[in-house]
Each structure stands twice: as C-alpha cells, then as structure tokens.
Design an enzyme around this catalytic site. Structure first.
Site, short mmCIF file in Angstrom:
data_model
loop_
_atom_site.label_atom_id
_atom_site.label_comp_id
_atom_site.label_asym_id
_atom_site.label_seq_id
_atom_site.Cartn_x
_atom_site.Cartn_y
_atom_site.Cartn_z
N ASP A 197 0.80 -1.23 0.00
CA ASP A 197 0.00 0.00 0.00
C ASP A 197 0.82 1.28 0.00
O ASP A 197 0.31 2.35 0.28
CB ASP A 197 -0.94 0.00 1.21
CG ASP A 197 -0.19 0.08 2.53
OD1 ASP A 197 0.97 -0.35 2.58
OD2 ASP A 197 -0.78 0.58 3.51
N GLU A 198 2.12 1.18 -0.32
CA GLU A 198 2.95 2.38 -0.25
C GLU A 198 4.11 2.29 -1.24
O GLU A 198 4.67 1.21 -1.45
CB GLU A 198 3.50 2.53 1.18
CG GLU A 198 4.19 3.84 1.45
CD GLU A 198 4.50 4.00 2.93
OE1 GLU A 198 4.82 5.13 3.34
OE2 GLU A 198 4.44 3.01 3.68
#
Length: 352
Positions: A96-97
C-alpha cells in the site's frame, strides 16, 4: 493508501462501511494482532500492531475480520499500473505504499503536485479507494508529508520550507525513529528536530550509532537516496502469532514445520537461496529474541530450514518457555551476478 486493508474490506462488503472495522487476528483465545483498522476504529485508539484483545477492549462494538491478502495484492497491482502511467521509477515499500520519482514524467505534465492529484483521482475513480500523497524534493520529506493530512490528503513541502518543518517535527514523527529510539532521545532532552540539530554528526553517531549520521542529515532535509525500482531482496521469511501459548517442544516443532514450508514456497517463487537462517521468538510477556546460524552452502529446501531452526530453538530455554510467536527468515542470498553466472554455467552443461 488510507487504512488499505480495512478500506478494501469496506469497499467490497457494504455491511462494514461506516462502522469500526479491524483487520487482523481474532481476539478470541489468547488473541492475534491488528493488521490495520478503519478510521472509525482509530477514533477509539485502535492501531496497527496492537493486540486484538486490547483493540476489543478499546472498541467493544468493532467488527473483526481476517485479512484477504490475495485481494489486497490484486488491488495493489492495479495501483502500480496507475503509477506506471506517469513514471517507471517506482519503488514499492509494501502493498500500500511506494516512492515515485517524477523528475521526468512520462506524460510531460511538468508538476509533481499535479501528478499526485491525477494519481489520487485515478485511484478514487477506478478503484473506489483513497490515497494520501506527499510531495517534496527527497524520499524522507515526501514520506513524512504523506502522513500529514490523512485520509485523502495531499501535502507539498517545498525546498524553502524543509528545514523549518524538520525543526518543528517531534522526534517520534521522524520516519525510521521507533518507540525505543524516540524514548532514548527524549531521556536525553531531545524532543524535536531543532533539538537534534544542535548536535554535531560525531555526537549523533556516539549516541545513536550508524543511524546517527542519517538523523544528522535528515533533520537538515538532506536525503540523497535514489528511488530504486528494482531493490534487491535482502531477506525473506514468515511468522505466525498463535491463539494460545506454545509450551511444549512438540508444539513448537509442529508450528516451525508449517512456517518452514511457507518460507520454502516463497523462496521458490522468487528463485532465492540463502545461507543465513534466523529464528525469531516472542514470549508471552512480549520479550523477543532472535537466533541465527550461517551454513556453508546456499539452500531453500524445507528440511534444512526446519532442522536448522530446531537446532536454534534448542539453544533457548525451551522447557520453561511460553511462546506466542515464531518466525523464520532466510537471508545472505547469492548476489544477482553470481546467480546469473550459475545459471549460465548450468546451461552450458547441456550444450552439444
């Protein structure tokens, strides 16, 4: 991404929307650990890595669901596809990053802020999820900026504002400064970036080791690390937190076998072999230790991984232990060039 796992669950299941949601281990039995929590749950103090039982105490009406990593991985891939429309310099940190270097953007937009806005909008339109972005001149400041206005935020920290921003930043907000280091800093009267800035680089390294040089630079807004699209994997492993404490050697060996098989499957998937095997143990009082052993040859087979971790386990006080978590990691992989050479050498054996 904003509360990524929880946001995907709330997107896919309408009954989870607008209510406190916790993704992670169940609170029953000895309880698991929170992977992430929705913003509705965070209002009650629920945070990632918190024991699920504690999360339930803070928010008794929360809904607990187990993670669906296959679903999150699929969404993550679609997010990366959106990134790739703008740049090929993408360094994933997790599902998610990621860091993006848009110095030379593929669409010739010419504005990092505009690119961030377009990416956020594409994620919202195409995936029905929200993301927060940080824009600045280097990785460290951009990372901090991305956390400032969550959820659905966009923060730009320009060159002329960086030093002032870093001086006012509490030490616990510095990316890379964990709870232990932050506590150590505060005991020394170091509460903000401005306090850190008063120390020379030598003083920083004397107090915090090699990381001291990193802290010395980042408090001045200096971070020369490049965005690395193809970061070499340094280690690979797996771990499990158990519903009940393991108290017998037989139970521990049984769980180690399951974990070793998972590690083996992941190593095969990425065609990795390593020489250093590390056993991680967390006891029921949250005390944590690791034991490592390097062997002469590179391996990835289950039997060697399992037998080695059993030997490492035997070096601890097994008989008097209550264990809540076990983990196995393999590292010290063959260098990329060595693997390529070995592959070439093997092929040459079959030439006629």
């Amino acid at each position: 991404m904003d509360a990524f796992y929880a946001s995907v669950e709330q997107r896919d299941f309408p009954e989870y929307r607008g209510v406190p949601l916790v993704v992670g281990g169940m609170p029953e039995g000895r309880g698991g650990v929170v992977a992430t929590a929705s913003y509705e749950a965070r209002k009650f103090g629920v945070r990632s890595a918190m024991p699920s039982k504690q999360a339930l105490q803070l928010c008794p009406h929360a809904i607990f669901v187990k993670p669906r990593f296959a679903a999150y991985k699929e969404v993550s891939q679609k997010i990366r596809e959106i990134f790739s429309r703008y740049t090929d310099l993408i360094e994933p940190l997790s599902l998610d990053e990621a860091y993006l270097d848009v110095t030379h953007d593929k669409l010739n937009i010419g504005s990092a802020i505009e690119i961030a806005q377009q990416i956020k909008q594409a994620i919202k339109d195409e995936l029905n999820l929200t993301a927060s972005a940080g824009v600045s001149i280097n990785k460290f400041v951009a990372k901090i900026a991305s956390d400032i206005k969550k959820p659905d935020g966009l923060t730009f920290i320009g060159p002329s504002y960086i030093e002032g921003f870093m001086e006012n930043l509490p030490v616990e907000k510095f990316y890379g400064v964990g709870k232990v280091t932050a506590g150590k800093m505060k005991k020394q009267g170091l509460f903000t970036g401005a306090d850190l800035k008063k120390l020379s680089e030598r003083e920083m390294t004397d107090r915090f080791g090699k990381a001291g040089s990193f802290y010395y630079n980042i408090v001045r807004g200096i971070d020369n690390r490049e965005v690395q699209p193809h970061r070499e994997t340094k280690s690979m492993g797996a771990e499990d937190t158990f519903a009940y404490d393991l108290t017998t050697e037989g139970e521990m060996h049984s769980e180690l076998e399951k974990i070793a098989k998972t590690v083996h499957e992941r190593l095969l998937k990425y065609q990795l072999k390593g020489r250093t095997i590390t056993l991680k143990i967390k006891y029921n009082d949250f005390r944590q230790i690791t034991r490592s052993l390097s062997i002469p040859k590179n391996i990835n087979d289950t039997a060697t991984i399992l037998n080695t971790t059993k030997k490492l386990l035997a070096t601890t006080d097994v008989e008097n232990s209550k264990i809540r978590l076990l983990g196995i990691t393999l590292s010290n992989f063959l260098p990329v060039e060595t693997k390529a050479k070995l592959k070439t050498d093997q092929l040459s054996l079959f030439e006629i």
